[in-house]
Scaffold this motif. Sequence first.
Motif, PDB file in Angstrom:
ATOM      1  N   GLY A   1       0.754  -1.243   0.000  1.00  0.00           N
ATOM      2  CA  GLY A   1       0.000   0.000   0.000  1.00  0.00           C
ATOM      3  C   GLY A   1       0.779   1.284   0.000  1.00  0.00           C
TER       4      GLY A   1
ATOM      5  N   ARG B   1      -1.450   1.421   6.942  1.00  0.00           N
ATOM      6  CA  ARG B   1      -2.123   0.415   6.117  1.00  0.00           C
ATOM      7  C   ARG B   1      -1.257  -0.831   5.974  1.00  0.00           C
TER       8      ARG B   1
ATOM      9  N   THR C   1      -7.685  -1.836   3.608  1.00  0.00           N
ATOM     10  CA  THR C   1      -7.804  -0.497   3.040  1.00  0.00           C
ATOM     11  C   THR C   1      -8.482   0.413   4.049  1.00  0.00           C
TER      12      THR C   1
ATOM     13  N   TYR D   1     -10.705   3.197   5.636  1.00  0.00           N
ATOM     14  CA  TYR D   1     -11.891   3.921   5.181  1.00  0.00           C
ATOM     15  C   TYR D   1     -12.492   4.667   6.362  1.00  0.00           C
TER      16      TYR D   1
ATOM     17  N   ASP E   1     -13.842  -4.552   0.914  1.00  0.00           N
ATOM     18  CA  ASP E   1     -13.150  -4.954  -0.300  1.00  0.00           C
ATOM     19  C   ASP E   1     -12.990  -6.473  -0.332  1.00  0.00           C
TER      20      ASP E   1
END
Length: 752
Positions: free
Chosen positions: A450, A475, A488, A490, A509
């Motif tokens: 990431g 991340r 991920t 959010y 995801d």
Amino acid sequence: MARRDVPRRSQDGATPSQRSRESSLLGRWLRRIVVWGVGLALLGALGIAGAVFVTARSLPGYDKLKSSQAGQMIVVRANDGTEIVTLGPSYGKWIPYNRIPNSMKDALVSVEDRRFREHWGVDPVGILRSLMVRAESGHWRQGGSTITQQLARNIFLNSSRTFDRKIREAVLALALESKFSKDQILELYLNKVYFGGGAYGVDSAARKFFGHSGEQLSLGEAAIIAGLVKAPSHYSPTADAQAAVDRAKVVLSTMVDAGALTPAQAENVNFKTIHLAAEQGQNSARYFTDWVLPQLDVLLPDNDQPIEVWTTLDPTAQRAATDAIAAQVPKGAQGALVSVDRDGAVLAMVGGTDYVTSNYNRATNAVRQPGSAWKLFVYLAALERGYRPEDRVMDEPVTIDGWSPRNSGGTYAGQIDVRTAFAYSKNTVAAQLGNEVGFGAVANMARRFGITTPINTLPSMVLGSSDVRVIDMVRAFASVEAKGRLVTPYGIRKVTTTDGEVLYSHRPDASQQLVPDYVAAEITDLLQTAVNIGTGRAAQIGRPVAGKTGTTSSNKDGWFLGFSSGVTTGVWMGRDDARPVPGLQGGTAPARAFASYMRVATAKRPVEQFQTQLQLPGWNLEPDDEAMLNNPADYSYTDENGNIVNGQQGDGLDDQGMPGQNRIPGQPQGRTPDDAIPVDQDGLGDGPPPRGQAPARTPSAPRNAQPAASDDLLDRATGRTHPATAPRAPAPRPATPPKPPARSQAQEWQGF
């Protein structure tokens, strides 16, 4: 003989009759032009009158105009439903015309439209004056819009600077003047005009900037508010108090010129006695909302109705994060923190020490060198290639392409295991591991986990010479905590209307495995060792913690990143101007801030043991304080003639200027190849590894490993196709190119 009269000719040769015919022709054309001009003007006037009549008939009533609002209202809520902040237009109490202070009315009319009482909505005098200023200066300095035109634009139109919009604005202004009185128009304007900071209307502006009703405005306060209309953001008293006062003085001057004030009254205004109200809702949570709200443009691009945004922010965790940064950040430095749950939900985000002083979000926007925290990717690549925590490596001086990293103080431990090398953040071992697996492979691993910023592939990259963002590093560590699966971050769980209708709901995801689960377990083994006996001991919180410190050259940046009980947190500290911060190291203030926050963030969670059992190394070494990581002056180099060039003579160097070497604990000082060098897979001793080649290690039994990541994932992560790598078997290395001339690590790094 009879005399014949011949017409006399003028000097130009034309006869009187010819001149008469030409004059008559010119007069006819002039009369035609006048007639056609008057006719067209009459037709235009009739057309405008008709347009104004039709528009006036279609205008809403006065009460309807009073209730109309501009802009979108957004209420942002935390994960427990509490309101974090309300954004968008703020309308205060409607103040009738006769209760608006005269000073406010006079100030606004004087500075915005002095002939307000004399025109019919469009001021020809103002338009001509604007055109004259345009001709003299070469650009527009004065607007010709009246208060009525501004009202028409604010209510019915947008702010585009097109001829068509100006025509419609003029027609609407004339229609408004034909339907409503001057007092009604001024009342509408004063209750609807935008004064900045989300405040629409005099009452909202007065409450925002001065903390009281718009009916109680003093002359000085009225002058400040009236001055905001021209440029709300530039003259805002909360953004630039001096600019607001200077503009208010201009307003007072125009009031004197207009006869609304006497010079003595203007002189008696003392702006020093005006007190600004404290900013509301400008706490550290605004760093989070500043990061979250722009995402609505992608999630709900066409929505303009009032909405409620339900976020992942944990108010208790956010307060703890704010307090931890404030308590631990060194004087003159800044701090940032990002914390995510195991599914990527952002629990807390701090982008600086004070949002009001600086709203720059260092958690998501700043790019800084991570120092030894980058070794996460080096060791991930090595573990994926086949290393195990108990494998033996050599901590000794090494030179790779003319670059010679050294450990803190110039000391070396000799033969140690991978777990110890990571726990004590040994730079030479990281350099050798990176050289063996390939610096490109390390960069690919960082991309896979990431990292979105450019990555250089020079040897020094293993010590964290590539800039990164805090949220990207968090991340990566969160993906390790998730047993090697992609995480991920959010911040929005759902978006609803004010009536509760769900417009958007977050969907997890698709799960993607970044590295085999055994690799994630082994790096977790190393990370928890670093906290228990290594450089991250200050991050202990009384339950299992895995993490890594990071410190850059001259103590410019300090990092700690780690996880416990499903919560992953990253802390960065440093100065915005990248100057050194005395005493700042990853294992000091950042690790303490991490511990302070995590004690609160995990307090109500059950204690979770890591899948890998904690195994403390048998080596008793002093932790590497990471004071010398990326500074070129702190390393030795080999010049084009093969001579050793050292940036700092002294400190840990022998008589030849070479770094010294400590003996391995439990080993005699005069070590021989038989008792110091491990046996390779062929059962033969290789002797000490040449500098720049693979570190010596003891092989482990092969494992039936699954591929770390699919080709599709690697393609998207790195931008190119990678061949599958056989588990445990070293990947084929390309032929060694000719050794380039020695290069300084201070040269600009190339992006990967």
